[in-house]
Design a protein around this motif. Structure first.
Motif, PDB file in Angstrom:
ATOM      1  N   THR A 102     -29.808 -11.890 -13.819  1.00 56.05           N
ATOM      2  CA  THR A 102     -30.762 -12.318 -13.008  1.00 56.05           C
ATOM      3  C   THR A 102     -30.293 -13.983 -12.493  1.00 56.05           C
ATOM      4  O   THR A 102     -30.508 -14.510 -13.296  1.00 56.05           O
ATOM      5  N   VAL A 103     -30.489 -13.635 -11.280  1.00 54.50           N
ATOM      6  CA  VAL A 103     -30.049 -14.824 -10.593  1.00 54.50           C
ATOM      7  C   VAL A 103     -31.544 -15.828 -10.427  1.00 54.50           C
ATOM      8  O   VAL A 103     -31.578 -16.849 -10.438  1.00 54.50           O
ATOM      9  N   MET A 104     -32.405 -15.914  -9.620  1.00 62.28           N
ATOM     10  CA  MET A 104     -33.946 -16.090  -9.844  1.00 62.28           C
ATOM     11  C   MET A 104     -34.624 -15.299  -9.634  1.00 62.28           C
ATOM     12  O   MET A 104     -34.950 -13.477  -9.131  1.00 62.28           O
ATOM     13  N   THR A 105     -35.811 -15.936  -9.462  1.00 61.31           N
ATOM     14  CA  THR A 105     -37.231 -14.902  -8.793  1.00 61.31           C
ATOM     15  C   THR A 105     -38.721 -15.342  -8.427  1.00 61.31           C
ATOM     16  O   THR A 105     -38.128 -17.110  -8.645  1.00 61.31           O
ATOM     17  N   ARG A 106     -39.202 -15.035  -7.583  1.00 60.92           N
ATOM     18  CA  ARG A 106     -40.249 -16.117  -6.839  1.00 60.92           C
ATOM     19  C   ARG A 106     -41.088 -14.798  -6.692  1.00 60.92           C
ATOM     20  O   ARG A 106     -41.554 -14.133  -6.163  1.00 60.92           O
ATOM     21  N   THR A 107     -42.838 -16.190  -6.626  1.00 62.11           N
ATOM     22  CA  THR A 107     -43.901 -14.594  -6.957  1.00 62.11           C
ATOM     23  C   THR A 107     -43.956 -16.202  -5.168  1.00 62.11           C
ATOM     24  O   THR A 107     -44.398 -16.625  -4.991  1.00 62.11           O
ATOM     25  N   SER A 108     -44.684 -15.103  -4.286  1.00 62.42           N
ATOM     26  CA  SER A 108     -45.798 -15.359  -3.412  1.00 62.42           C
ATOM     27  C   SER A 108     -46.559 -14.630  -3.254  1.00 62.42           C
ATOM     28  O   SER A 108     -47.684 -14.630  -3.744  1.00 62.42           O
ATOM     29  N   GLY A 109     -48.203 -15.258  -2.032  1.00 61.97           N
ATOM     30  CA  GLY A 109     -49.216 -14.846  -3.078  1.00 61.97           C
ATOM     31  C   GLY A 109     -49.369 -14.016  -1.765  1.00 61.97           C
ATOM     32  O   GLY A 109     -48.432 -13.292  -1.461  1.00 61.97           O
ATOM     33  N   GLY A 110     -50.958 -13.998  -1.338  1.00 61.42           N
ATOM     34  CA  GLY A 110     -51.301 -12.744  -0.769  1.00 61.42           C
ATOM     35  C   GLY A 110     -51.890 -11.595  -1.237  1.00 61.42           C
ATOM     36  O   GLY A 110     -52.503 -12.385  -2.309  1.00 61.42           O
ATOM     37  N   ALA A 111     -52.801 -11.007  -0.707  1.00 53.26           N
ATOM     38  CA  ALA A 111     -53.458  -9.784  -1.086  1.00 53.26           C
ATOM     39  C   ALA A 111     -52.996  -8.597  -1.254  1.00 53.26           C
ATOM     40  O   ALA A 111     -53.610  -7.857   0.143  1.00 53.26           O
ATOM     41  N   PRO A 112     -52.464  -7.464  -1.950  1.00 56.97           N
ATOM     42  CA  PRO A 112     -52.355  -8.281  -3.329  1.00 56.97           C
ATOM     43  C   PRO A 112     -50.973  -8.686  -3.199  1.00 56.97           C
ATOM     44  O   PRO A 112     -50.226  -9.262  -2.065  1.00 56.97           O
ATOM     45  N   ALA A 113     -50.893  -9.881  -4.301  1.00 58.79           N
ATOM     46  CA  ALA A 113     -49.437 -10.735  -4.735  1.00 58.79           C
ATOM     47  C   ALA A 113     -48.302  -9.866  -4.358  1.00 58.79           C
ATOM     48  O   ALA A 113     -47.782  -8.687  -4.310  1.00 58.79           O
ATOM     49  N   ARG A 114     -47.498 -10.427  -3.078  1.00 55.88           N
ATOM     50  CA  ARG A 114     -45.635 -10.387  -3.565  1.00 55.88           C
ATOM     51  C   ARG A 114     -44.975 -10.844  -4.341  1.00 55.88           C
ATOM     52  O   ARG A 114     -45.195 -12.327  -4.499  1.00 55.88           O
ATOM     53  N   ALA A 115     -43.660 -10.104  -4.460  1.00 54.86           N
ATOM     54  CA  ALA A 115     -42.060 -11.319  -5.532  1.00 54.86           C
ATOM     55  C   ALA A 115     -41.127 -10.968  -4.902  1.00 54.86           C
ATOM     56  O   ALA A 115     -41.517  -9.148  -4.564  1.00 54.86           O
ATOM     57  N   PHE A 116     -40.075 -11.057  -5.289  1.00 52.39           N
ATOM     58  CA  PHE A 116     -39.026 -11.253  -5.220  1.00 52.39           C
ATOM     59  C   PHE A 116     -37.635 -11.647  -6.435  1.00 52.39           C
ATOM     60  O   PHE A 116     -38.299 -12.742  -6.944  1.00 52.39           O
ATOM     61  N   GLY A 117     -36.998 -10.476  -7.103  1.00 55.75           N
ATOM     62  CA  GLY A 117     -36.086 -11.746  -7.255  1.00 55.75           C
ATOM     63  C   GLY A 117     -34.477 -10.842  -7.117  1.00 55.75           C
ATOM     64  O   GLY A 117     -34.053 -10.010  -5.719  1.00 55.75           O
ATOM     65  N   GLU A 118     -33.170 -11.665  -7.585  1.00 54.81           N
ATOM     66  CA  GLU A 118     -32.045 -11.686  -7.096  1.00 54.81           C
ATOM     67  C   GLU A 118     -30.924 -11.519  -7.964  1.00 54.81           C
ATOM     68  O   GLU A 118     -31.295 -12.285  -9.282  1.00 54.81           O
ATOM     69  N   VAL A 119     -30.201 -10.203  -7.808  1.00 55.31           N
ATOM     70  CA  VAL A 119     -29.881  -9.907  -9.258  1.00 55.31           C
ATOM     71  C   VAL A 119     -28.310 -10.243  -8.848  1.00 55.31           C
ATOM     72  O   VAL A 119     -27.639  -9.766  -8.053  1.00 55.31           O
ATOM     73  N   ALA A 120     -27.242 -11.124  -9.752  1.00 58.03           N
ATOM     74  CA  ALA A 120     -25.259 -10.807  -9.294  1.00 58.03           C
ATOM     75  C   ALA A 120     -24.991  -9.766 -10.379  1.00 58.03           C
ATOM     76  O   ALA A 120     -25.284  -9.571 -11.615  1.00 58.03           O
ATOM     77  N   TRP A 121     -24.319  -9.297  -9.814  1.00 53.22           N
ATOM     78  CA  TRP A 121     -23.721  -7.530 -10.315  1.00 53.22           C
ATOM     79  C   TRP A 121     -22.472  -7.453 -10.162  1.00 53.22           C
ATOM     80  O   TRP A 121     -22.055  -7.397  -9.085  1.00 53.22           O
ATOM     81  N   THR A 122     -22.024  -8.606 -11.308  1.00 53.21           N
ATOM     82  CA  THR A 122     -20.374  -7.477 -11.046  1.00 53.21           C
ATOM     83  C   THR A 122     -19.494  -5.967 -11.564  1.00 53.21           C
ATOM     84  O   THR A 122     -19.575  -5.397 -12.246  1.00 53.21           O
ATOM     85  N   VAL A 123     -18.944  -6.108 -10.727  1.00 58.09           N
ATOM     86  CA  VAL A 123     -18.673  -3.809 -10.472  1.00 58.09           C
ATOM     87  C   VAL A 123     -17.503  -4.105 -10.665  1.00 58.09           C
ATOM     88  O   VAL A 123     -16.890  -4.984  -9.614  1.00 58.09           O
ATOM     89  N   ARG A 124     -16.659  -2.482 -10.890  1.00 55.53           N
ATOM     90  CA  ARG A 124     -15.658  -2.376  -9.947  1.00 55.53           C
ATOM     91  C   ARG A 124     -15.851  -0.523  -9.454  1.00 55.53           C
ATOM     92  O   ARG A 124     -17.057  -0.225 -10.328  1.00 55.53           O
ATOM     93  N   ALA A 125     -14.904   0.193  -8.626  1.00 44.12           N
ATOM     94  CA  ALA A 125     -15.348   0.795  -8.643  1.00 44.12           C
ATOM     95  C   ALA A 125     -14.889   1.364 -10.120  1.00 44.12           C
ATOM     96  O   ALA A 125     -13.514   0.854 -10.461  1.00 44.12           O
ATOM     97  N   ARG A 126     -15.153   2.884  -9.838  1.00 42.48           N
ATOM     98  CA  ARG A 126     -14.015   4.142 -11.401  1.00 42.48           C
ATOM     99  C   ARG A 126     -13.132   3.987 -10.945  1.00 42.48           C
ATOM    100  O   ARG A 126     -12.589   4.048  -9.762  1.00 42.48           O
ATOM    101  N   GLY A 127     -12.353   4.294 -12.026  1.00 41.50           N
ATOM    102  CA  GLY A 127     -10.914   4.169 -11.885  1.00 41.50           C
ATOM    103  C   GLY A 127      -9.895   2.620 -11.349  1.00 41.50           C
ATOM    104  O   GLY A 127      -8.762   2.818 -11.478  1.00 41.50           O
TER     105      GLY A 127
END
Length: 143
Positions: free
Chosen positions: A89-114
């Motif tokens: 998990t790189v970051m998370t942020r919440t924002s205002g509003g009704a209903p409240a909103r938020a977002f997050g970012e993930v760094a995914w290290t991956v390789r194609a199978r094989g």
């Protein structure tokens, strides 16, 4: 009540009002999604979906919002084609509003199978606060 007690009471009330309510801390939900992503567990991820469904943008093809069953099928295809090396998990942020909103970012290290060459992709997750819980509204995978 003396003046000092009133000031202290007011300060405590302000702190309580500024603190997120129980269930509104985004970090545990984001960590749960990151762990499920690492395991390739589409069911856990879509189980956290918003009532209106989850919009997905993987491989440059946006779809949705989709109900949990269809969103799971799309995510299973993503996991079948790739092998997770690490998820952070790189970051998370919440924002205002009704209903409240938020977002997050993930760094995914991956390789194609094989293959042996890892790549890093970014996963952006958008949330809405429903019934006191953060629910996923959108997932974008950018490679």
């Amino acid at each position: 009540m003396n003046a000092a007690a009133r000031v202290l009471t007011a300060a405590v009330l302000c702190l309580l009002a500024a603190a997120p309510a129980a269930g509104q801390d985004l970090r545990p939900t984001m960590e749960r999604i990151a762990a499920a992503w690492h395991r390739g567990d589409a069911g856990t991820i879509t189980g956290l979906g918003a009532q209106a469904g989850i919009s997905l943008d993987v491989d440059g093809r946006p779809v949705g919002p989709l109900p949990a069953r269809q969103a799971s099928a799309v995510l299973r295809r993503v996991f079948d084609e790739r092998e997770s090396v690490s998820v952070r998990t790189v970051m998370t942020r919440t924002s205002g509003g009704a209903p409240a909103r938020a977002f997050g970012e993930v760094a995914w290290t991956v390789r194609a199978r094989g293959t042996t060459i890892p790549e890093t992709a970014r996963l952006f997750v958008a949330f809405v606060l429903e019934d006191g819980r953060w629910r996923v509204t959108e997932i974008r995978l950018i490679q």
